[in-house]
Design a protein around this motif. Structure first.
Motif, short mmCIF file in Angstrom:
data_model
loop_
_atom_site.label_atom_id
_atom_site.label_comp_id
_atom_site.label_asym_id
_atom_site.label_seq_id
_atom_site.Cartn_x
_atom_site.Cartn_y
_atom_site.Cartn_z
N ASP A 35 64.17 101.17 2.67
CA ASP A 35 63.28 102.19 3.22
C ASP A 35 64.04 103.09 4.21
N ASP A 45 66.32 105.40 2.24
CA ASP A 45 65.58 106.48 1.59
C ASP A 45 65.20 107.57 2.59
N GLU A 46 64.88 107.15 3.81
CA GLU A 46 64.52 108.12 4.84
C GLU A 46 65.69 109.07 5.13
N THR A 69 66.43 111.35 2.01
CA THR A 69 65.45 112.42 1.88
C THR A 69 65.70 113.54 2.87
N ARG A 106 68.11 112.17 -3.60
CA ARG A 106 67.19 111.20 -4.17
C ARG A 106 67.87 109.84 -4.22
N MET A 107 67.06 108.80 -4.22
CA MET A 107 67.61 107.45 -4.26
C MET A 107 66.94 106.67 -5.38
#
Length: 337
Positions: free
Chosen positions: A79, A82-83, A86, A91-92
């Protein structure tokens, strides 16, 4: 590894012709185009990822490999990754290896075939010499787990040996001297050819601390597992022993939660009959009764720094980082000890 020169030689054309085919140039003789395409297929040639990026064909996609997608530890780390991704317009994609070496290599092919720009390994199964060649296709960052022979790539982790030493000393100072041990891997029973330096370092921290205090390590008090159900099974096994430990160190809060849950069923008092220590400091640690003493893994910072490092490598294609960053992992003392 095949080169553009090898393709040109096999196809009987010049390197500039191969380059035009790779770049989908419209003015290439169809016969030569087919010869180049056949040579590429036969040789298994993949265009250099750095050169592709210079041509502006980056995918803006990062692959993150984990061993168990259901593990809350990985959820928290990913998480955070991804933050950061972004925020930088990347993209992940999440790849679940299930702890299998072949699956890990399957996902690393995404880097070789230029479907992703970089890879973060939050778990690692293959030896580093098998993974290392993929660095020529793009950057790789290791997060959490690491190989013994690491070179050419950075790793973000905690000092596993130090963390386990902290846990063991805490229990010994509380008067618990008969300590069982459970890790997420059994270092003596991993699949053939597979090692886990993370598991080895944790166990070494435990063993050295116990020996320094003159304490005996019972082989029958050693367990492995990774789930709540494994924790339940471990508690049942302990209750069947004639010589029981009075404390247990586990490799994850999931295992510890299973032990505590089964203890309630079996009327075992925690910590009076059995002290329990976890590892990770997952949110559930404070929801258990009693609340769980555990090592706090800085999951957000770990994921954040791993993604930031990968993005730094992508921005500096000619540089190669080789470093180990140890994040602080303090013990959170609660009521299970």
């Amino acid at each position: 590894m095949s080169t553009i020169k090898d393709v040109a030689t096999k196809a009987g054309v010049s390197r500039s012709t191969v380059s035009r085919v790779l770049n989908h140039h419209p003015y290439v003789d169809e016969k030569k185009r087919k010869a180049v395409q056949e040579a590429i297929k036969e040789l298994g040639y993949t265009p250099n990822s750095s050169a592709q990026r210079l041509r502006g064909t980056e995918t803006k996609t990062i692959a993150v490999l984990v061993s168990r997608i259901v593990n809350p530890f990985f959820s928290a780390v990913v998480d955070a990754m991804d933050e950061v991704a972004t925020m930088h317009s990347y993209r992940m994609i999440l790849c679940n290896t299930r702890g299998r070496a072949d699956q890990e290599l399957h996902f690393l092919e995404l880097l070789r075939t230029k479907q992703v720009d970089g890879v973060i390994l939050a778990s690692i199964v293959n030896d580093w010499e098998t993974i290392y060649p993929y660095l020529q296709y793009g950057p790789i960052v290791l997060c959490n787990e690491y190989p013994r022979d690491l070179h050419g790539a950075p790793v973000i982790t905690i000092d596993q040996k130090k963390a386990m030493t902290t846990i063991t000393k805490h229990l010994l100072h509380k008067g618990y001297d008969s300590i069982a041990y459970c890790n997420v891997y059994d270092v003596n029973h991993l699949p053939e050819g597979v090692r886990s330096p993370l598991a080895e370092d944790r166990y070494e921290g435990f063993v050295q601390t116990m020996k320094s205090e003159g304490k005996v390590i019972q082989s029958s008090w050693r367990f492995s597992g990774h789930s709540v159900d494994d924790g339940r099974d471990i508690l049942r096994t302990i209750l069947g022993l004639s010589n029981r430990p009075n404390a247990i160190i586990t490799g994850s809060d999931e295992i510890a939660a299973g032990i505590i849950a089964e203890a309630k069923v079996k009327k075992v008092r925690i910590p009076e009959d059995l002290a329990v220590v976890g590892f990770d400091n997952q949110p559930t640690a404070t929801l258990l009764e009693p609340q769980l003493t555990t090592i706090h893994q800085p999951t957000f910072e770990m994921g954040k720094q791993a993604m930031e490092m990968l993005l730094t490598l992508l921005a500096n294609q000619n540089e190669q980082y080789e470093s180990v960053t140890f994040l602080e992992a303090p013990i959170q003392i609660r009521h299970s000890t």
